[in-house]
Design a protein around this motif. Structure first.
Motif, short mmCIF file in Angstrom:
data_model
loop_
_atom_site.label_atom_id
_atom_site.label_comp_id
_atom_site.label_asym_id
_atom_site.label_seq_id
_atom_site.Cartn_x
_atom_site.Cartn_y
_atom_site.Cartn_z
N ASP A 127 0.83 -1.21 0.00
CA ASP A 127 0.00 0.00 0.00
C ASP A 127 0.86 1.26 0.00
N VAL A 128 1.06 1.85 -1.16
CA VAL A 128 1.71 3.15 -1.28
C VAL A 128 0.82 4.04 -2.12
N LYS A 129 0.96 5.33 -1.93
CA LYS A 129 0.13 6.29 -2.64
C LYS A 129 0.95 7.03 -3.70
N ILE A 130 0.37 7.16 -4.87
CA ILE A 130 0.98 7.93 -5.97
C ILE A 130 0.43 9.35 -5.85
N VAL A 131 1.30 10.32 -5.57
CA VAL A 131 0.81 11.65 -5.19
C VAL A 131 1.18 12.78 -6.13
N GLY A 132 2.19 12.59 -7.00
CA GLY A 132 2.56 13.71 -7.85
C GLY A 132 3.61 13.35 -8.89
N ASP A 133 3.87 14.31 -9.75
CA ASP A 133 4.83 14.15 -10.85
C ASP A 133 6.26 14.21 -10.34
N LYS A 134 7.09 13.31 -10.87
CA LYS A 134 8.52 13.36 -10.56
C LYS A 134 9.37 13.19 -11.83
N GLY A 135 8.73 13.32 -12.98
CA GLY A 135 9.51 13.23 -14.20
C GLY A 135 8.67 13.00 -15.43
N HIS A 136 8.81 13.88 -16.39
CA HIS A 136 8.18 13.71 -17.69
C HIS A 136 9.05 14.42 -18.72
N ILE A 264 1.92 17.49 8.50
CA ILE A 264 3.29 17.40 8.00
C ILE A 264 3.29 17.28 6.48
N SER A 265 2.47 16.38 5.94
CA SER A 265 2.50 16.12 4.50
C SER A 265 2.11 17.34 3.69
N LEU A 266 1.16 18.14 4.20
CA LEU A 266 0.76 19.35 3.48
C LEU A 266 1.91 20.34 3.43
N ARG A 267 2.58 20.51 4.54
CA ARG A 267 3.71 21.45 4.57
C ARG A 267 4.88 20.92 3.74
N PHE A 268 5.08 19.62 3.80
CA PHE A 268 6.13 19.03 2.96
C PHE A 268 5.85 19.31 1.49
N MET A 269 4.61 19.10 1.06
CA MET A 269 4.29 19.29 -0.34
C MET A 269 4.41 20.76 -0.74
N LEU A 270 4.07 21.66 0.15
CA LEU A 270 4.24 23.09 -0.14
C LEU A 270 5.72 23.40 -0.39
N ALA A 271 6.58 22.89 0.48
CA ALA A 271 8.02 23.13 0.33
C ALA A 271 8.54 22.49 -0.96
N TYR A 272 8.10 21.26 -1.21
CA TYR A 272 8.53 20.55 -2.42
C TYR A 272 8.15 21.32 -3.68
N LEU A 273 6.91 21.78 -3.75
CA LEU A 273 6.46 22.51 -4.95
C LEU A 273 7.20 23.84 -5.10
N LEU A 316 9.56 18.66 -14.63
CA LEU A 316 8.90 18.56 -13.33
C LEU A 316 7.75 19.55 -13.31
N ASP A 317 6.54 19.05 -13.15
CA ASP A 317 5.37 19.92 -13.20
C ASP A 317 5.35 20.85 -11.98
N PRO A 318 5.30 22.17 -12.18
CA PRO A 318 5.34 23.10 -11.06
C PRO A 318 4.11 23.04 -10.16
N GLU A 356 -3.03 18.82 -4.46
CA GLU A 356 -4.04 19.79 -4.89
C GLU A 356 -4.26 20.86 -3.83
N GLU A 357 -4.25 20.47 -2.56
CA GLU A 357 -4.43 21.45 -1.49
C GLU A 357 -3.25 22.41 -1.43
N ALA A 358 -2.04 21.89 -1.66
CA ALA A 358 -0.87 22.76 -1.66
C ALA A 358 -0.94 23.79 -2.79
N VAL A 359 -1.42 23.36 -3.95
CA VAL A 359 -1.55 24.28 -5.09
C VAL A 359 -2.60 25.35 -4.81
N LYS A 360 -3.66 25.00 -4.10
CA LYS A 360 -4.67 26.00 -3.74
C LYS A 360 -4.06 27.08 -2.86
N ILE A 361 -3.16 26.67 -1.99
CA ILE A 361 -2.51 27.63 -1.10
C ILE A 361 -1.50 28.49 -1.85
N LEU A 362 -0.72 27.86 -2.71
CA LEU A 362 0.33 28.58 -3.46
C LEU A 362 -0.23 29.34 -4.66
#
Length: 366
Positions: A127-136, A264-273, A316-318, A356-362
């Motif tokens: 059980d792992v979750k696919i959450v975002g782009d890491k290469g195209h 934690i995950s929301l803040r991590f994703m904000l920093a990552y993006l 990397l999709d912004p 998606e929540e991180a993008v709404k904030i940013l």
């Protein structure tokens, strides 16, 4: 990627990872989704969400691949620190060990590449979750594309000219094979019209192209730029000629990180993006490029800053958006080739809620 272990072999690894997780000193703040603190205050160090009250360690399985740019940049520029997050980069010998650790929550974030074995592992209970782009691939500047040997530059001039040639790919039933089959279809050819050579080491492909034992290869940066600068290979067309929207690599997350550690995950994703957006600013707009190249030379094997002006960088999709339709197509190809086991539940495996929540904030990247 190596061949995935059968489920009977994966179970002991998963149990082992769970036991480790129970004894881990990883300091994280467990939260409830109903209590997520997503209040925005411009006076926060981050400019959006307040830092965590208790420092959290986020473990990332990353081995210096260029597609990890968002992680490296966010770490170096203090975006993680703004949220009181400390990241630790962990390396695994292979994905057989990595995925169970992600599923158990011992590793929070990892990178994954599309293969039949990857889909099979999740279908069979990892059980792992696919959450975002890491290469195209970026249109016209694919970092993962075909090259031809120096002796073939006047022979292979269009895709149909691949007929009868020896072409190397790194593995079967993988993203390599998917792009390869799309190329053959685009050329009006079948696998019977060419000689497919499987070479697991991309570096070995350069020597084989130089000595003429193969005629072409599906290669990757920075080897393409390095080979071209030495006159060993020539870029042939661009993978986006026939695979314009291929999802090559994915950001994976543990279920625990996505649910009970949402603060934690929301803040991590904000920093990552934010890191990914700096990457895009540098390589698509030329803004702050010297700083970003310096960071990339620190974390990746490509240490020569001058080469970064020659490579076709990883897309990397912004906004972290994935090419989900293409992921479905990849799975269908593996299934058609008889390489899948069990049923892959896309709705369960793909979870873009935090992204998606991180993008709404940013706000969307412009």
């Amino acid at each position: 990627m190596g061949k995935w272990l059968k489920w009977a072999l994966v179970i002991p690894l998963l149990v082992f990872a769970i036991l480790i997780a129970g004894c881990s000193d990883k300091s994280t703040t467990t939260t409830n989704n109903a209590q997520v603190d997503n209040r925005i205050d411009k006076d926060n160090p981050s400019g959006d969400l307040a830092p965590l009250k208790k420092k959290a360690k986020v473990v990332i399985a990353e081995d210096g691949a260029a597609s990890g740019a968002g992680f490296y940049i966010a770490n170096e520029k203090g975006y993680f620190a703004d949220y009181n997050i400390e990241v630790e980069f962990a390396q695994f010998a292979n994905s057989d060990d990595m995925l169970p650790a992600v599923a158990a929550g011992e590793v929070d974030i990892a990178g994954g590449v599309s293969t039949a074995s990857f889909f099979n592992a999740i279908a069979q209970g990892i059980d792992v979750k696919i959450v975002g782009d890491k290469g195209h691939n970026i249109p016209g500047k694919s970092y993962f594309t075909f090259v031809i040997g120096n002796k073939m530059k006047d022979v292979i001039k269009d895709y149909p000219d691949f007929k009868g040639k020896k072409i190397a790919i790194s593995s079967k039933n993988s993203i390599d094979a998917y792009i390869y089959e799309l190329m053959l279809k685009h050329a009006g050819l079948t696998k019977k019209d060419v000689k497919t050579v499987v070479m697991s080491d991309f570096g070995s492909m350069l020597g084989a192209l130089e000595n003429g034992s193969i005629d072409a290869a599906l290669s990757i940066e920075p080897l393409i730029a390095q080979g071209a600068s030495k006159g060993i290979v020539h870029r042939f067309g661009d993978a986006t000629d026939f695979a314009p929207d291929s999802q090559i690599a994915l950001v994976l997350a543990s279920p625990k990180f996505m649910s009970t550690e949402k603060n934690i995950s929301l803040r991590f994703m904000l920093a990552y993006l934010k890191g990914v957006r700096d990457y895009n600013d540098a390589f698509t707009k030329g803004e702050g490029k010297a700083e970003i190249v310096h960071i990339m030379t620190k974390y990746t094997a490509l240490k020569d800053p001058a080469i970064w002006d020659k490579v076709h960088v990883t897309g990397l999709d912004p906004d972290g958006a994935m090419r989900i339709e293409d992921i479905h197509k990849q799975y269908e190809m593996y299934k058609a080739n008889g390489a899948t086991e069990g049923k892959f539940d896309f709705d369960k495996a793909i979870d873009t809620s935090v992204t998606e929540e991180a993008v709404k904030i940013l706000g969307n990247y412009k």
